[in-house]
Structure formats: structure tokens, C-alpha cells
Design an enzyme around this catalytic site. Structure first.
Site, mmCIF file in Angstrom:
data_model
loop_
_atom_site.group_PDB
_atom_site.id
_atom_site.type_symbol
_atom_site.label_atom_id
_atom_site.label_comp_id
_atom_site.label_asym_id
_atom_site.label_seq_id
_atom_site.Cartn_x
_atom_site.Cartn_y
_atom_site.Cartn_z
ATOM 1 N N GLU B 209 0.851 -1.191 0.000
ATOM 2 C CA GLU B 209 0.000 0.000 0.000
ATOM 3 C C GLU B 209 0.883 1.237 0.000
ATOM 4 O O GLU B 209 2.109 1.138 0.106
ATOM 5 C CB GLU B 209 -0.964 -0.023 1.206
ATOM 6 N N HIS B 247 -4.075 2.678 8.512
ATOM 7 C CA HIS B 247 -2.742 2.243 8.920
ATOM 8 C C HIS B 247 -1.809 3.434 9.089
ATOM 9 O O HIS B 247 -1.777 4.318 8.241
ATOM 10 C CB HIS B 247 -2.133 1.326 7.849
#
Lengths: 378, 289
Positions: B209, B247
């Protein structure tokens, strides 16, 4: 947690880093008083307190010559949003006489996972702009957290950047103090941009950025007090209730579980021709309360035209997700927006039955669901 | 074969009597993992459903010849638990905990550079070698034994992608959840050499990501040193800069870790990047033909 400039400057000042004389104002009366006490009748600078960079270019920093002008500008600044962020307060400061501008910052290096010190002889610009346009004006040192920042490394950077020798000791001193704050406050970023050399040769932090690690807030009860001044703490509030939410601004409202899945769903909506309205991750705890909070938040966003619920169940059971969703939906008396539901994984068949009983079509294929949610906004 | 964990794994559960610890200890045992001991400070000598409890990791390791540990410890105490396991010389340490302060993780990272322990996580679903050992919290039905290695920064996408691979007949050698934090015990660049050297792994899937520089560095490493086929998927193409997407690691900050720079790195290394999660299995099937 990002601190406002005036909050960071208070911490800087407490740690003996010079900042301009200033007062933070929330009312016209305070502004009038500050004009007199800070400016002593001379020109003052009014700075919007807002948690986004680049406010100078957006008109968030102004100057005033008279008390009437200061009050007018105060009112104007308080009424504006900067890049969509509301202004919390206005900081009124004396005008500094600037000889030179520098940049000093410490953050965590994303490659070595150690603190990295950045110093530049070109203050006032964004650090990524300096790095891109004049890399030779940016000095970096990745340090071992066990040993802190050795003075000789700071002096080496100052020398390489061609900063005047007279500033060597004061600048080293500022860097050491910044690193101390970086460690003591569990910061992820501390930055002075610009750090100015005044006409009388002193180093003053004209601006201040301090971001604290959210995971370390439990160690800093002293920062709790600062939260009262946050004007737009919807995201913080939601996070405390188990809904991880970031407003992005499109027309398809998402409710998902898991950060990666939520991001991937946003990407899919985008790729299929829609615009995701938000990042909304409820994986911290799926129950009727969190689902209702998420639904209320998402359905009230400006410009929203459809809602997409997307989850893949590993340990999370899809029948429980369905039950929570239906309970939340009914408790709200329904929503006037179309909802597209995609559930897959553990107990998906039972989830489908519950959804169907309540009149909701359910997808198991992610791509069909996203396509449907996007088609609904056209 | 597999990487890091298999049927010879002898596991300690730190925090076995807690709410999460007891729940997942039971599930891991049901799923076939060999749990040899629990560790709870002050509860040495007691037992948890037939599993002996020790007061310290070192005692548990010495008494039971344990070689791995998983902890279910709240964030305030998690780094102490990790350091205790490193000090005891545990080879594979899995930490599920979400919310460890990043300055504490930097300290742990310094220790890991000097020790031979592997730390997987934190803030991850754990890892699994299907049908041999599960050190984590994932439901096993999404996975089956096979030859695809998976490493991922996202727990939820591990399911989405793992399940699609499994349904397409592509089982897994080992699935490793690296975690979503900014500073982690193990990155792609650390795990890729293990998969590369594992004869049972025929293809490696990386689910990355935005944020950080791990994907860029790993792509360069693969280009220079690896010969197996690799497939990548990247989340976060639509995320705005300077906004943390769940996150802590998923933030594009100071111009680093953009979607574009990662795509470019993978392309330069000849690693295909799936546009959608479901394309991972299509590309994998094609490459394994």
C-alpha cells in the site's frame, strides 16, 4: 495528533527555543488587547490557526497596522476555511525583522526507521520542494536513537550548507532542543519552517509544527488539555468510538472493514468511474452502535448519492454484520439513499438471508457491487 | 517446506489468559498449531486448558523447547513483551497488537538489527503455513496448502486475495501478515529472500500500500537478486496526500511513498501489478502455466 502552531510554540518556548512575542485570540476583544500588548502600536501579523500546511498562499497569514484593521482581519480569518479546514483561533505576533530564513526538521526515516534530521539554508519553502528543486541546499543526517544527535554531525551539515559560522552554535543548540522535544513528546514530526535569523542575529522559530504519535498519547496526559481547542474533531471522536474515518469528498459513501480493504474499495470506486466520499473502517468493532454511527456519518456527507457496504469475513461473521446493519438502518428509520451491500466469507449465506428478508439485495462479487454503487450516482 | 513456521513450530502464547489470548489460543490449537506453553507474569505454575503457564518467556522456552511466540498483550505492555521474547532468544515472534508507540518500535528495530529473532507485526493478523501451523488470528478456510507465498501489509486484503487464489486452485506455502504500522519488525525486503530460497514456494504475491519505501527497495532487490515470479497489488491509488488512511504506515508524507513511485519501481523490476485484487490470481495462473 497534529498540534496547532500556537500549541507547538508554547512547547518550544518552554524548552528555551525563541519564538516571536504573541498571543492567541478567540474574540475581537482579545484581538484588540493583543494588538496593544504584542504590537505596542506597531504592525502585527495575524496567523490563522489551522491544521493544514500552505496557509500563507491561501491568505491565512495577514498583517495589520491599526487596531481596527486587526479586528476586521480577525473576523475575516475566523470565517474562512483553508483548504477545507476550519480556523480555530488567530495568533497575533510581533513582526520579525528577517535577515535569513532556514529550515530545521526531525521525522522518522521511512527506509532506516531511525530519526532523520533535515536542515536547509532555504527556509520558507516546503521541504519536498527544496528536496526536488535544490537538493544541495538540503542536508540530512540519519541518527542512531541510542546515541542521539552528535554535535559534530550538526556542525558538518551547517558547514556543508554554507550557513554562516556565527550561527553554528545557536543553530546546533536549536537542533538539540528540537530533538529533545521530539523524543520527550513521542513526536512523529517536529519542524521549524522558517527558522529566521533576526536583524539582531538571534534565531527565532517563526512557525512551528509538532505531530504527536497517536499511539503514544496515553503517555502524555498533559496533552489532553490541548484537545479542547480542536474545532473540528469529528474524526477523533469517531476514532474513539471505533470508526476510523477520513473525509475525502466524493459521491459514493463507503463502510468497510480493514484499512487495506477500505483503501482498495476506494480505488475500485475511482477506477470504475465514481468518486469515494470517505475512508470509513469499522473493523475495530462491528455492532449495531458502530454501524449506526458509521451510517449516520456517511449518509450526512455533502454530495453523497449512494452507500456501499463492503466486507470480507474471516473471523467476523457476515450474519452478525447483516444483523448489525439492519438494526442500525431500522433504528434510523431508514435512509433515503440507495445502499449497495457486498458481503463475502464466514456465514455469508445466513447474512444473505437476513439481508433479503429485510428487502436488501446482496452481492458477494466485489466488482458487481462497486459497479452498482457507481451506476447509482450517474 | 515453507518459511519461518511449520509442523515443527513449538509455540508460546504470551498473555494466554486474557480475553483475546485465550480465545485465539483455543482457535490456533483447533487449527493444528502445537502450543507448548503460555506465559503470564505472576501466573507461573497454573495451567490453561492443559497448557502449562510460566511466569517468563525464558522459563517457558527452556522447559518446553519453544522456538516461537505469539503475544496478545495490550499496547502499553507490548514492546516489553517483544523485548522479553527477543532476550529469551525466541526465533519467530508474532505480535498482533495494534497501537504500539512508534518510538518504542524504533527501539525494538535497533535490537532486531543485532539479534537473530524475527518479529512479524505488529498490527497484523499473524502468519500461517496452511495445514501445519497458524500463528495468528485468521480464519483458516480462506487458505490451503500449496505453492504461493503471500506477504501483505493489509490483513483484510490477505483474505480477499488469499481466498481468490485458493478458489482458483492456488494454495499457499506460507502467508505472512507484515502489519500496518510505520515501523514494523519485518518488511517485504526482509521476507522476500526467504520465499526466494524456499523450494516449496513457486510464486510470491506482495500486497502493498501507499507510504514508506519498502515496495521500492524490494522491487530493486528482486530485480537484482531474484528469479521466481512475483506479483504485486497496491492499495491507495485514490488516497489524498498527507492523510493517514487507517494504517499508520499508509500515509504519503513529505513526498515519499506515493502510489506512482511504487508502480514505477515494480514496472522497472518487471513485476506485474494487478489493477484490481482479483487480477492477482489471473496473473498468478498465467505465470505458473
Amino acid at each position: 495528533m497534529k498540534l496547532y502552531e500556537y500549541q507547538a510554540k508554547k512547547i518550544f518556548k518552554d524548552n528555551s527555543i525563541s519564538v516571536p512575542n504573541g498571543t492567541v485570540c478567540s474574540t475581537e476583544k482579545e484581538t484588540g488587547d493583543a494588538f496593544a500588548s504584542v504590537g505596542k502600536g506597531q504592525e502585527v501579523i495575524l496567523k490563522s490557526q489551522v491544521l493544514v500546511g500552505g496557509r500563507g498562499k491561501s491568505g491565512g497569514i495577514r498583517s495589520a497596522q491599526t487596531v481596527a484593521e486587526a479586528v476586521d482581519i480577525f473576523k475575516e480569518l475566523m470565517d474562512t476555511h483553508i483548504k477545507g479546514f476550519p480556523v480555530a483561533k488567530v495568533l497575533i505576533e510581533e513582526k520579525a525583522e528577517i535577515r535569513n530564513e532556514y529550515y530545521v526538521g526531525i521525522t522518522i526515516d521511512p527506509t532506516f526507521y531511525r530519526p532523520i534530521l533535515l536542515i536547509s539554508s532555504r527556509g520558507g519553502m516546503e521541504v519536498e520542494t527544496i528536496a526536488r528543486e535544490s537538493p544541495s541546499a538540503l542536508g540530512q543526517y540519519i541518527l542512531n536513537p541510542r546515541y542521539g544527535i552528535p554535535s559534530h554531525e550538526i556542525l558538518r551539515l551547517i558547514g556543508e550548507l554554507g550557513i554562516s559560522k556565527g550561527l553554528s552554535m545557536p543553530l546546533t543548540d536549536v537542533v538539540k532542543k528540537l530533538y529533545k522535544i521530539f523524543c520527550n513528546y513521542d513526536a512523529t514530526l517536529i519542524e521549524i519552517n522558517p527558522l529566521v535569523e533576526s536583524s539582531d542575529g538571534r534565531l527565532i522559530a517563526l512557525d512551528a509544527r509538532l505531530n504527536i504519535d497517536n499511539n503514544a498519547l496515553f503517555k502524555h496526559p498533559e496533552l489532553e488539555e490541548l484537545k479542547k481547542d480542536f474545532v473540528d474533531n469529528k474524526e477523533t471522536y469517531l476514532k474513539e468510538k471505533g470508526v476510523d474515518f477520513v473525509y475525502v469528498g466524493g459521491n459514493v459513501g463507503l463502510i468497510c472493514a480493514g484499512a487495506g480493504m477500505t483503501m482498495a474499495t476506494m480505488d475500485l470506486v475511482n477506477a470504475m468511474g465514481g468518486k469515494p466520499a470517505c475512508f470509513c473502517d469499522v473493523s475495530a468493532g462491528i455492532n449495531p452502535q458502530s454501524m449506526e454511527l458509521a451510517l449516520r456519518t456517511v449518509s450526512s456527507l455533502d454530495g453523497i448519492q449512494s452507500i456501499l457496504l463492503n466486507m470480507f469475513g474471516g473471523l467476523t461473521r457476515m450474519d452478525e454484520v447483516a444483523t448489525s446493519f439492519i438494526a442500525a438502518w431500522q433504528n434510523m428509520g431508514g435512509i433515503s439513499l440507495p445502499a449497495v451491500i457486498r458481503l463475502e466469507g464466514t456465514n455469508v449465506e445466513e447474512g444473505r438471508r437476513i439481508m433479503k428478508e429485510n428487502g436488501f439485495e446482496m452481492f458477494t462479487n466485489l466488482y458487481d457491487a462497486v459497479q452498482k454503487a457507481v451506476d447509482l450516482v450517474r | 517446506m515453507s518459511i519461518l513456521v511449520d509442523k515443527n513450530t513449538r509455540l508460546i502464547v504470551q498473555g494466554i489468559t486474557g480475553h483475546q489470548g485465550s480465545f485465539h489460543a483455543r482457535r490456533m490449537r483447533q487449527d493444528g498449531t502445537n502450543i507448548v506453553a503460555g506465559v503470564v507474569p505472576g501466573k507461573g505454575g497454573q495451567d490453561f486448558e492443559g497448557i502449562e503457564i510460566f511466569g517468563t518467556v525464558l522459563e517457558a522456552k527452556l522447559a518446553k523447547e519453544a522456538n516461537a511466540s505469539i503475544m496478545f498483550v495490550p499496547p502499553k505492555f507490548a514492546s516489553a513483551g517483544i523485548l522479553e521474547a527477543i532476550d529469551a532468544g525466541i526465533e519467530v515472534i508474532v505480535c498482533i497488537t495494534d497501537g504500539i508507540p512508534v518510538h518504542e518500535m524504533m527501539e525494538i528495530k535497533e535490537r532486531l538489527r543485532e539479534e537473530k529473532s524475527w518479529l512479524i507485526g505488529p498490527n497484523n493478523p499473524g502468519m500461517i503455513t496452511p495445514e501445519e501451523a497458524k500463528l495468528g488470528i485468521m480464519a483458516i478456510h480462506a487458505f490451503k496448502r500449496g505453492h504461493v507465498g503471500i506477504a501483505t501489509r493489509s490483513g483484510s486484503l490477505t483474505y480477499e486475495i488469499g481466498y481468490e487464489l485458493t478458489r482458483a486452485g492456488l494454495g499457499q506455502s506460507t502467508v505472512v501478515g507484515l502489519g500496518g504500522d510505520y515501523v514494523k519488525g519485518t518488511d517485504f525486503i526482509d521476507i522476500v529472500p526467504l520465499f526466494e530460497n524456499d523450494p516449496d514456494t513457486h510464486l510470491v504475491v506482495m500486497v502493498g500500500e501507499i507510504g514508506g519505501t519498502d515496495e521500492e527497495r524490494t522491487a530493486e532487490y528482486i530485480r537484482a537478486k531474484c528469479s521466481k515470479p512475483y506479483v504485486a497489488y497496491l492499495a491507495g491509488s485514490s488516497a489524498p496526500p498527507d492523510q493517514q488512511m487507517g494504517h499508520a504506515g499508509a500515509i504519503v508524507s513529505q513526498g515519499k511513498g506515493t502510489f506512482q513511485s511504487k508502480i514505477k519501481a515494480f514496472e522497472e523490476a518487471g513485476i506485474p501489478v494487478a489493477k484490481y485484487p482479483r487480477e492477482v490470481k489471473d496473473i498468478a495462473l498465467e505465470l505458473l502455466k
